[in-house]
Scaffold this active site. Structure first.
Site, mmCIF file in Angstrom:
data_model
loop_
_atom_site.group_PDB
_atom_site.id
_atom_site.type_symbol
_atom_site.label_atom_id
_atom_site.label_comp_id
_atom_site.label_asym_id
_atom_site.label_seq_id
_atom_site.Cartn_x
_atom_site.Cartn_y
_atom_site.Cartn_z
ATOM 1 N N SER A 80 0.861 -1.180 0.000
ATOM 2 C CA SER A 80 0.000 0.000 0.000
ATOM 3 C C SER A 80 0.897 1.228 0.000
ATOM 4 O O SER A 80 2.048 1.163 0.437
ATOM 5 C CB SER A 80 -0.873 0.002 1.261
ATOM 6 O OG SER A 80 -1.458 1.273 1.481
ATOM 7 N N TYR A 93 -2.457 -0.816 10.409
ATOM 8 C CA TYR A 93 -2.415 -0.998 8.957
ATOM 9 C C TYR A 93 -1.096 -0.472 8.384
ATOM 10 O O TYR A 93 -0.411 -1.166 7.617
ATOM 11 C CB TYR A 93 -3.601 -0.290 8.298
ATOM 12 C CG TYR A 93 -3.694 -0.524 6.814
ATOM 13 C CD1 TYR A 93 -4.293 -1.671 6.315
ATOM 14 C CD2 TYR A 93 -3.181 0.392 5.908
ATOM 15 C CE1 TYR A 93 -4.373 -1.905 4.948
ATOM 16 C CE2 TYR A 93 -3.256 0.180 4.546
ATOM 17 C CZ TYR A 93 -3.854 -0.973 4.074
ATOM 18 O OH TYR A 93 -3.924 -1.201 2.710
#
Length: 195
Positions: A80, A93
């Site tokens: 990501s 995350y």
């Protein structure tokens, strides 16, 4: 791991692993539970490690098959933009994706001498259920577009095409690299006018 052994049993081998699993359990650090922390790290980071470990065993056992590929195997880690962009309220995350970056680079360093290519794809804002709230309404999408210099939200096909090219022999000399599929989010658009 049963997934890889079943694949080898049914298909004969595995040539490409796309380690694509991810979820979020968002909370400010003061409210984040240990369960939320562990769940995200277990899926986003440990899951990729386990899949890569088992695929690597098969790649090493089989070696290079020239009529199939120049490489003995290819691992593409799904990361990501948050492997390099901090994200308040999402510490689990962001930490998991930062871990994916180091996992990918360390595996690439270790496995390149065996002709196993390890790379990553790092999507930005993509129209998927995980971030539906960020693009579902016109107002939300307008806010999101402030973070994307290319001024559009990505589609899953954008990521799929990047994975396909990275997995091909067209990029056989690309090892240990992250391909950002983000419309320029990692260009830190807030600084486009001097910050």
């Amino acid at each position: 791991m049963r997934m890889v052994s079943r694949m080898v049993e049914e298909l004969g081998t595995i040539d490409i692993l796309v380690a694509n699993a991810g979820l979020q359990r968002d909370a400010p650090i003061t409210d984040m539970t240990l369960e939320q922390w562990h769940k995200v790290l277990d899926v986003n980071l440990t899951g990729q490690f386990l899949c890569a470990r088992e695929a690597t065993k098969e790649f090493l056992r089989r070696g290079v098959v020239p009529e199939v590929s120049a490489a003995a195997g290819k691992i593409i880690c799904m990361s990501s933009v948050h492997q390099i962009i901090p994200w308040a309220g999402h510490v689990n995350y962001a930490a998991s994706k930062g871990g994916v970056l180091m996992l990918m680079q360390t595996l690439a360093q270790e496995l390149a001498p065996h002709r196993i290519r390890v790379n990553a794809v790092a999507p930005g804002a993509i129209r998927t259920p995980i971030n539906r709230g960020a693009w579902e309404t016109p107002e939300a999408e307008a806010n999101l577009l402030n973070l994307i210099p290319y001024h559009r939200v990505g589609d899953p096909e954008d990521v799929a095409r990047a994975v396909a090219v990275l997995a091909s022999d067209l990029l056989d000399y690309v090892v240990g690299t992250t391909l950002y599929v983000d419309g320029g989010m990692t260009l830190f658009p807030g600084f486009a006018t001097g910050g």
